[in-house]
Design a protein around this motif. Structure first.
Motif, mmCIF file in Angstrom:
data_model
loop_
_atom_site.group_PDB
_atom_site.id
_atom_site.type_symbol
_atom_site.label_atom_id
_atom_site.label_comp_id
_atom_site.label_asym_id
_atom_site.label_seq_id
_atom_site.Cartn_x
_atom_site.Cartn_y
_atom_site.Cartn_z
ATOM 1 N N PHE A 12 0.953 -1.215 -0.014
ATOM 2 C CA PHE A 12 0.090 0.058 0.055
ATOM 3 C C PHE A 12 0.994 1.299 -0.184
ATOM 4 O O PHE A 12 0.847 2.020 -1.040
ATOM 5 N N ILE A 13 1.708 1.512 0.882
ATOM 6 C CA ILE A 13 2.144 2.567 1.289
ATOM 7 C C ILE A 13 3.378 2.818 0.426
ATOM 8 O O ILE A 13 3.745 3.831 -0.372
ATOM 9 N N GLY A 14 4.167 1.587 0.402
ATOM 10 C CA GLY A 14 5.519 1.636 -0.726
ATOM 11 C C GLY A 14 4.959 1.755 -2.046
ATOM 12 O O GLY A 14 5.741 2.702 -2.915
ATOM 13 N N LEU A 32 12.032 -3.832 -4.302
ATOM 14 C CA LEU A 32 12.249 -5.384 -3.886
ATOM 15 C C LEU A 32 11.332 -5.863 -3.049
ATOM 16 O O LEU A 32 10.771 -4.991 -2.093
ATOM 17 N N ASP A 33 10.276 -6.856 -3.512
ATOM 18 C CA ASP A 33 9.043 -7.041 -2.812
ATOM 19 C C ASP A 33 9.045 -8.760 -2.829
ATOM 20 O O ASP A 33 8.921 -9.216 -4.206
ATOM 21 N N LYS A 34 8.211 -9.308 -1.823
ATOM 22 C CA LYS A 34 8.245 -10.522 -1.866
ATOM 23 C C LYS A 34 6.931 -10.980 -2.561
ATOM 24 O O LYS A 34 6.638 -12.176 -3.007
ATOM 25 N N TYR A 37 0.680 -12.104 0.510
ATOM 26 C CA TYR A 37 -0.646 -11.769 0.166
ATOM 27 C C TYR A 37 -0.736 -10.404 0.155
ATOM 28 O O TYR A 37 -1.846 -9.931 -0.598
ATOM 29 N N SER A 38 -0.238 -9.373 0.565
ATOM 30 C CA SER A 38 -0.652 -7.931 0.621
ATOM 31 C C SER A 38 0.144 -7.295 -0.477
ATOM 32 O O SER A 38 -0.255 -6.108 -0.573
ATOM 33 N N GLY A 39 1.121 -7.868 -1.105
ATOM 34 C CA GLY A 39 1.780 -7.102 -2.288
ATOM 35 C C GLY A 39 0.911 -7.428 -3.402
ATOM 36 O O GLY A 39 0.475 -8.396 -3.685
ATOM 37 N N GLY A 57 11.403 -10.740 -4.509
ATOM 38 C CA GLY A 57 12.505 -11.515 -3.483
ATOM 39 C C GLY A 57 12.182 -10.981 -1.935
ATOM 40 O O GLY A 57 11.641 -9.978 -1.825
ATOM 41 N N ASP A 58 13.049 -11.852 -1.186
ATOM 42 C CA ASP A 58 12.616 -11.530 0.225
ATOM 43 C C ASP A 58 13.806 -10.706 0.630
ATOM 44 O O ASP A 58 14.994 -10.977 0.547
ATOM 45 N N ILE A 59 13.335 -9.844 1.718
ATOM 46 C CA ILE A 59 14.677 -8.951 2.416
ATOM 47 C C ILE A 59 14.999 -9.843 3.435
ATOM 48 O O ILE A 59 16.315 -9.396 3.806
ATOM 49 N N GLU A 81 5.389 -7.137 7.511
ATOM 50 C CA GLU A 81 4.137 -7.827 7.871
ATOM 51 C C GLU A 81 3.371 -6.718 8.719
ATOM 52 O O GLU A 81 4.003 -6.007 9.500
ATOM 53 N N SER A 82 2.224 -6.183 8.269
ATOM 54 C CA SER A 82 1.909 -4.819 8.703
ATOM 55 C C SER A 82 0.434 -4.966 9.319
ATOM 56 O O SER A 82 0.106 -3.799 9.842
ATOM 57 N N HIS A 83 -0.321 -6.012 9.328
ATOM 58 C CA HIS A 83 -1.490 -5.974 9.941
ATOM 59 C C HIS A 83 -1.702 -6.903 11.406
ATOM 60 O O HIS A 83 -1.322 -7.913 11.655
ATOM 61 N N PRO A 147 2.173 -8.218 18.810
ATOM 62 C CA PRO A 147 3.375 -8.694 18.213
ATOM 63 C C PRO A 147 3.770 -8.045 16.902
ATOM 64 O O PRO A 147 4.887 -7.740 16.881
ATOM 65 N N TYR A 148 2.759 -7.496 16.217
ATOM 66 C CA TYR A 148 3.142 -6.490 15.110
ATOM 67 C C TYR A 148 3.970 -5.109 15.454
ATOM 68 O O TYR A 148 5.435 -4.776 15.235
ATOM 69 N N SER A 149 3.503 -4.500 16.420
ATOM 70 C CA SER A 149 4.118 -3.079 16.954
ATOM 71 C C SER A 149 5.334 -3.404 17.771
ATOM 72 O O SER A 149 6.219 -2.629 17.649
ATOM 73 N N THR A 151 7.372 -5.883 17.176
ATOM 74 C CA THR A 151 8.732 -6.220 15.968
ATOM 75 C C THR A 151 8.986 -4.897 15.321
ATOM 76 O O THR A 151 10.370 -4.699 14.846
ATOM 77 N N LYS A 152 8.214 -3.888 15.292
ATOM 78 C CA LYS A 152 8.327 -2.674 14.686
ATOM 79 C C LYS A 152 9.054 -1.843 15.498
ATOM 80 O O LYS A 152 10.280 -1.329 15.055
ATOM 81 N N ALA A 153 8.914 -2.094 16.718
ATOM 82 C CA ALA A 153 9.800 -1.170 17.768
ATOM 83 C C ALA A 153 11.107 -1.939 17.743
ATOM 84 O O ALA A 153 12.194 -1.040 17.535
#
Ligand code: NAD
Ligand code: DAU
Length: 332
Positions: A12-14, A32-34, A37-39, A57-59, A81-83, A147-149, A151-153
């Protein structure tokens, strides 16, 4: 002209950022994008191939990341992973992509001495009370909930450590909730818009009093570009556009803009650990870099977003049934 490596550029944002860069600069972009499901590759289909190069590809793939970083002037790191709801169901890919993937990119940036901008979220700060007059600033302590936030932290802290210990020329931005075109229909606003378009009633979690600080995705892109061009190395910038709204107000506005009764929605099970309120104080970004949001009227931006989903059913319809089936399992 610069060569940018944009990770997660089919998300979305990228993808909105890649459109913004092509429309407002003469930079060349490698995405570079894997394609999880969200890409969606189609989010980039209207862009000129002479300026946008796509690599699937995978980061987490250190050799691939190293090769692509070697030929980039700057890395802009959106892939994640954003959700939140997914992170409650299965945290594993969040740790892999958000932590191990960011580590691989930082090692490549360190080796090739490449400018690095890390895209992060206001959720690293946890949540605020509904009646609290305070907003998040760059000095708010980290206190992530999901868990999402978390891992972002963690990824933010890796960036800070690689800057201090190894001299990586990095900046970080923490933005509030984005809305606009190309957003996956699992997310709140496009889920409700596409529900109405499909004749399904919108779904509101819990009380609906939770507050999010909405910003149009194009304003996020202009802020990131400003930080990339003028931001001070080692600094963090909060991005927000004074868009606080509670979820009930947003769902009622979507229904009204789509010609439905404002109360034609269902209340469903709440999210576990649901953050109450996010709110951004973006004074540093505005005063240091002179950034201003263009989209100041939320109802107008939302109406344009509704029109986008109305006219791009081919972009979202294939995944609608599967997305709703997943929510139905959780009573949401
Ligand atoms: P998104 O889920 O729409 O897009 C993520 C993209 O990353 C997808 O294209 C996906 O295929 C790709 N990806 C996932 N794992 C990958 C991997 N291992 N290797 C390569 N590519 C991979 O997410 P989004 O909403 O566009 O969020 C983008 C970034 O912005 C994230 O870092 C997120 O934390 C941050 N952010 C999002 C918001 C928001 O409101 N959505 C707000 C602030 C910050
Ligand atoms: O604040 C920035 C964050 O915003 C980003 O870091 C995340 O990547 C992004 O997904 C977003 O997180 P949220 O959890 O706030 O967004 P989401 O769209 O999932 O939900 C927004 C609000 O709406 C939240 O309070 C939960 C609620 N909600 C969500 C859905 C999907 C509902 O009431 N009903 C729904 O169907």
């Amino acid at each position: 002209m610069a060569q940018l490596l944009v990770t997660g550029g089919a998300g979305f944002i990228g993808s909105n950022f890649v459109h913004h860069v092509i429309n407002h600069t003469d930079h060349h972009v490698t995405v570079l994008d894997k394609l999880t499901y969200s890409g969606n590759r189609a989010s980039l289909s209207e862009l000129p191939e002479s300026r946008v190069n796509f690599v699937r590809g995978d980061i987490v793939d250190a050799a691939l990341v190293d090769r692509l970083t070697a030929s980039a002037d700057a890395v802009v790191h959106y892939a994640a992973e954003s959700h939140n709801d997914n992170s409650l169901r299965n945290p594993h890919p969040f740790l892999q992509t958000n932590l191990v993937g960011t580590f691989a990119l930082l090692e490549a940036a360190r080796k090739h001495d490449t400018r690095f901008h890390h895209i992060s979220t206001d959720e690293v700060y946890g949540d605020l009370a509904l009646e609290d007059p305070c907003r998040f600033t760059e000095s708010t302590p980290y206190n992530p909930s999901s868990p999402y936030s978390s891992t972002k932290a963690g990824s933010d802290l890796l960036v800070r450590a690689w800057t201090r210990s190894f001299g990586v020329a990095a900046t970080i931005s923490n933005c509030s909730n984005n809305y606009g075109p190309f957003q996956h229909i699992e997310k709140f606003i496009p889920r409700q818009i596409t529900n109405v378009l499909r004749g399904i009633r919108p779904k509101l979690y819990g009380s609906g009093h939770n507050v999010r600080d909405w910003i149009h995705v194009d304003d996020h892109s202009s802020a990131v570009l400003a930080i990339l061009e003028k931001g001070r190395i080692g600094e963090t910038y909060l991005i927000g556009a004074d868009g606080e709204k509670d979820n009930k107000t947003v769902v009622e506005l979507i229904l009204t803009l789509m010609g439905q009764p404002a109360d034609a929605y269902d209340r469903v099970a709440d999210r576990a650990g649901h953050d109450l309120r996010y709110a951004i104080d973006s004074t540093k970004l505005r005063s240091e870099l002179g950034w201003q949001p263009e989209y100041r009227d939320f109802a107008q931006g939302l109406a344009a977003t509704i029109e986008w989903y109305r006219h791009h059913e081919d972009w979202w319809s294939a995944g609608k049934d599967a997305t709703e089936a997943l929510y139905a399992l959780l009573g949401q």
